[in-house]
Design a protein around this motif. Structure first.
Motif, PDB file in Angstrom:
ATOM      1  N   SER A  90       0.782  -1.045  -0.026  1.00  0.00           N
ATOM      2  CA  SER A  90       0.014   0.029   0.099  1.00  0.00           C
ATOM      3  C   SER A  90       0.740   1.199   0.320  1.00  0.00           C
ATOM      4  CB  SER A  90      -1.205  -0.015   1.267  1.00  0.00           C
ATOM      5  OG  SER A  90      -0.893   0.915   2.100  1.00  0.00           O
ATOM      6  N   SER A 174      -5.082  -1.746  -3.673  1.00  0.00           N
ATOM      7  CA  SER A 174      -5.882  -1.197  -2.754  1.00  0.00           C
ATOM      8  C   SER A 174      -5.487   0.349  -2.605  1.00  0.00           C
ATOM      9  CB  SER A 174      -5.655  -1.722  -1.273  1.00  0.00           C
ATOM     10  OG  SER A 174      -6.258  -0.696  -0.151  1.00  0.00           O
ATOM     11  N   GLY A 181      -9.336  -4.477  -0.932  1.00  0.00           N
ATOM     12  CA  GLY A 181      -8.229  -5.438  -1.445  1.00  0.00           C
ATOM     13  C   GLY A 181      -8.785  -6.828  -1.079  1.00  0.00           C
ATOM     14  N   ILE A 208      -7.858  -4.860   6.196  1.00  0.00           N
ATOM     15  CA  ILE A 208      -7.746  -3.855   5.206  1.00  0.00           C
ATOM     16  C   ILE A 208      -7.681  -2.327   5.820  1.00  0.00           C
ATOM     17  CG2 ILE A 208      -8.907  -5.313   3.368  1.00  0.00           C
ATOM     18  CD1 ILE A 208     -11.557  -4.121   3.929  1.00  0.00           C
ATOM     19  N   ALA A 212      -5.620   0.246   3.829  1.00  0.00           N
ATOM     20  CA  ALA A 212      -6.007   1.351   3.500  1.00  0.00           C
ATOM     21  C   ALA A 212      -5.504   2.540   4.420  1.00  0.00           C
ATOM     22  CB  ALA A 212      -7.682   1.551   3.887  1.00  0.00           C
TER      23      ALA A 212
END
Lengths: 277, 99
Positions: A90, A174, A181, A208, A212
């Motif tokens: 990410s 993501s 994701g 997640i 994020a």
């Protein structure tokens, strides 16, 4: 970017509620529906749509995980291991997001949703295998009591490197696309790493939020995350997932999966058509 | 069924951190949104909205911090190191965001 009036805020709120309930119903989070709504229907740049969606992902992940403690479905240790890979992905996605053109991101979105649809389609008739309750779950495995079968499910984690790679890719996608994701992580953990579906979904939902966050921080710092547009989205998605979770128990799993495939393919086609313009 | 174990204390603790973070950020976002749309956008509503977004983003970070502290106190070094790596990656995101 459209300026947020009362009317637009209401539309964003309703879109968030629709995306959130569909996402909760199907167990994949609302981002995959919210991003196309914000981008294709409401005219937000894809980067802003992704940033707004990431905040709703954090809210959903946090409230769902907070409400789920104690039912043994979240595999904390596995989650913490996979987070190392997913947050790295990410971070990389957030750093490189402004290197890609909007067309490239639209194509990527179309491809990712197609892949996710095919992954679900391949498993429409598959049921989870209940493993030996006396088995040893190992360092990263887990066990939980399953209400449906009335037994205890014990599982070991297989092919951890594959899980790490899938988490890295999911984290990357993501950040770039603003989705949780989970659409990639859950099928990968279930199909390749031997994690039962419900534990895979709960552990993914737990992870997640932090996935994020890596992307959301970067978007916020770059001014791509307007709080006034994010607020109705976060509130709508929270309401939507609350409704979706209540509906999910009443619908048969097979039809949920087929609905998911149809919607994902629809989203993919819309994004690919837009990118071709 | 006698296989049910007491829930992991860390899991319960993390659940509280996540629940509190979402609750406070939701309140701030709702207040800011209603204020901005019903009254008018001003310094207060902007502050509320920005606080709401920042608290939301800070919630998973706090969850990772609490995990690290717990694993260090339990002397579970493998997971202490893993969660500290995740924390370092999040700090790298913050550094990247501020440039």
């Amino acid at each position: 970017m459209p300026s947020v009036s009362l009317a637009l805020a209401t539309i964003i709120f309703v879109s968030g509620a629709a995306a959130g309930s569909l996402g909760a119903l199907l167990g994949i989070g609302g981002g995959v529906f919210l991003v196309p709504l914000l981008h294709l229907a409401l005219g937000f740049p894809l980067r802003t749509a992704a940033a707004i969606s990431l905040t709703t992902v954090i809210a959903t992940s946090s409230s769902v995980s907070a409400g789920r403690t104690g039912d043994q479905l979240i595999n904390l240790k596995l989650g913490m291991v996979l987070e190392v890979a997913t947050v790295a992905g990410s971070l990389l996605g957030g750093l490189t997001a402004n290197l890609f053109s909007e067309t490239t991101l639209q194509r990527l979105f179309g491809v990712v949703t197609t892949v996710a649809a095919l992954a679900v389609l391949a498993r429409v008739n598959r049921r989870n295998v209940v493993r030996d309750a006396a088995g040893d779950p190992g360092l990263l495995g887990g066990r939980f009591d399953e209400a449906e079968s009335g037994g205890t499910v014990v599982y070991r984690v297989k092919r951890l490197p594959v899980g790490l790679l899938a988490s890295f890719v999911a984290g990357n996608v993501s950040s770039l696309l603003g989705i949780g994701g989970g659409v990639l992580k859950v099928p990968a953990l279930n199909a390749w790493c031997g994690i039962p579906m419900r534990a895979a979904a709960a552990t993914s939902a737990f992870m997640i939020g932090v996935t994020a966050t890596g992307g959301a921080i970067i978007y916020f710092g770059r001014g791509d995350l307007p709080p006034l547009a994010a607020a109705p989205a976060v509130l709508g998605v929270q309401l939507g997932s609350w409704m979706g979770l209540r509906l999910a128990h009443r619908l048969p799993a097979k039809w949920l999966k087929i609905l998911l495939v149809v919607v994902l393919l629809g989203v993919a086609v819309l994004m690919l058509v837009r990118s071709a313009r | 069924m006698n296989t049910r174990r007491a829930p992991d204390t860390l899991e319960v603790l993390l659940g509280r951190v996540l629940g509190a973070g979402v609750m406070f950020s939701t309140i701030a976002l709702a207040a800011g949104l209603v204020g901005a749309l019903a009254v008018k956008t001003g310094r207060l509503t902007n502050a509320l909205l920005t606080t709401g977004v920042l608290m939301l983003i800070a919630t998973p970070v706090a969850r990772v911090v609490v995990s690290s502290i717990t694993y260090v106190r339990r002397r579970d070094w493998t997971f202490a190191v893993l969660t500290l790596i995740v924390l370092a990656e999040l700090v790298a995101s913050i550094v990247a965001a501020m440039r």
